[in-house]
Design an enzyme around this catalytic site. Structure first.
Site, mmCIF file in Angstrom:
data_model
loop_
_atom_site.group_PDB
_atom_site.id
_atom_site.type_symbol
_atom_site.label_atom_id
_atom_site.label_comp_id
_atom_site.label_asym_id
_atom_site.label_seq_id
_atom_site.Cartn_x
_atom_site.Cartn_y
_atom_site.Cartn_z
ATOM 1 C CG ASP A 79 37.553 43.436 35.154
ATOM 2 O OD1 ASP A 79 36.398 43.023 35.398
ATOM 3 O OD2 ASP A 79 38.505 42.694 34.542
ATOM 4 C CD GLU A 132 31.276 43.848 35.866
ATOM 5 O OE1 GLU A 132 30.546 43.520 34.957
ATOM 6 O OE2 GLU A 132 32.416 43.572 35.995
ATOM 7 C CG ASP A 147 41.706 40.868 33.248
ATOM 8 O OD1 ASP A 147 40.794 40.176 32.970
ATOM 9 O OD2 ASP A 147 42.786 40.299 33.816
#
Ligand SMILES: [Zn+2]
Length: 355
Positions: A140, A224, A306
């Site tokens: 992330d 992502e 996170d």
């Protein structure tokens, strides 16, 4: 009489050369490759509606040209011979074998010259290795922490530009006090350019080291897809986001994965990775951006925002691969040779192979 070539731009150049004799001072194939680049840019503009070609000014800080063939590399004498230019003293950063293709000569804004040579060494890319849940890393990215891994590790954001901003401001002010067109102004601009170059070098060094480590330690990496251009429309964050340079990081991960036979998995940007509890799947709709930690009301797990997101990114990516809930390597699938990695699109799950 010169023979007319079939291609339209070549004959165009012969005509231009009578009008502009300086065009003959340059290698004709370099002219052609510049023309080809322009041609590609126009084709892309009309077919893909991707931005009108930008004019490359003589004052552009980065300049480059290409030489497709008729050059010679001499490792022993540490020289490269380019057509119409001649021998150039070169510092080689490595020795290479294979079929040499296009050469690109470029100069940075600080006056450093580089020659990069495309070489086909004939070796096929390594086949992607098989991966399972325990050899996959979810990442992330953020502004406070540059990256948070699904194994709980956090990498701080180095903020290279921000650290040099004060100095850059001083240097920029020195430029604006100098008379336009003067030699001193040119010198001051050089100093600004050198400072910018240092920031870029620091950033590249950091990104290369981090991406190398991630790719070498894991078989598959889940990230992502981010709409970076869209996020930069927020003026308060634009500078921080371009400083953190997620796009370069993802690009490095992508080509390094391909190079070393690893798999890069991407999940769509609309999966709410930070709002879902990774243990029970509870969707916390009230989670705000400021909440760095939260406790799941359903199962009582305390989450770091996170780390939870990184675990979810890994989970979603593996779900797409039909690998969720599989422990150990006994059911590890062999990933399909070329995984479709469409930007901003959800990845299609490759068919499961028996094994
Ligand atoms: Zn929960």
């Amino acid at each position: 009489m010169k023979r007319r070539r079939p291609s339209s731009y070549v004959s165009g150049f012969t005509r231009n050369k009578e009008e502009y004799p300086w065009l003959t001072e340059v290698n004709s194939q370099s002219l052609q490759s510049a023309n080809k680049n322009l041609d590609n840019a126009f084709t892309r503009f009309f077919r893909e509606k991707k931005g009108f070609p930008r004019f490359k000014s003589k004052k552009n800080p980065v300049q480059s040209f290409q030489v497709p063939q008729h050059y010679r590399v001499d490792f022993d004498r540490k020289q490269i011979r380019l057509p119409k230019i001649g021998e150039i003293k070169t510092v080689f950063h490595r020795h290479f074998d294979g079929k040499m293709k296009t050469v690109t000569v470029s100069v940075t804004s600080t006056g450093k010259w580089f020659i990069s040579i495309l070489v086909d060494n004939g070796e096929p890319l390594s086949k992607p290795a098989s991966f399972a849940a325990d050899t996959t890393l979810g990442i992330d990215v953020g502004l406070t922490n540059f990256a948070t891994f699904s194994n709980g590790e956090k990498v701080a954001n180095p903020r290279h530009l921000k650290n040099s901003l004060q100095r850059l401001k001083v240097l920029q002010r020195r430029v604006s006090r100098k008379v336009k067109g003067s030699k001193n102004r040119k010198k001051a601009i050089q100093i600004v350019a050198r400072c910018h170059e240092k920031v870029a070098n620091q950033r590249n060094d950091f990104l290369h080291k981090l991406s190398n480590r991630i790719v070498s330690e894991n078989q598959a990496i889940a990230v992502e897809t981010l709409n970076v251009a869209g996020m930069q429309k927020n003026h308060c964050l634009a500078q921080s986001i371009s400083d953190v340079s997620w796009s370069s990081f993802f690009r490095m991960l992508e080509y390094k994965c391909e190079c070393y036979g690893k798999t890069l998995l991407t999940i769509g940007r609309f999966d709410p990775s930070s709002k879902i509890c990774n243990r029970c799947g509870y969707l916390n709709r009230d989670l705000r951006l400021a909440d760095r930690e939260w406790t799941c009301p359903d199962c009582g797990t305390h989450h770091d925002r996170d780390i939870n997101a990184a675990i979810n990114i890994k989970k979603f990516a593996l779900q797409d691969q039909n690998l969720v809930g599989v422990t150990g390597a006994e059911r590890a699938i062999e990933p399909v040779d070329s995984l479709p990695l469409g930007r901003g699109m959800k990845q299609e799950a490759p068919p499961l192979r028996a094994g």
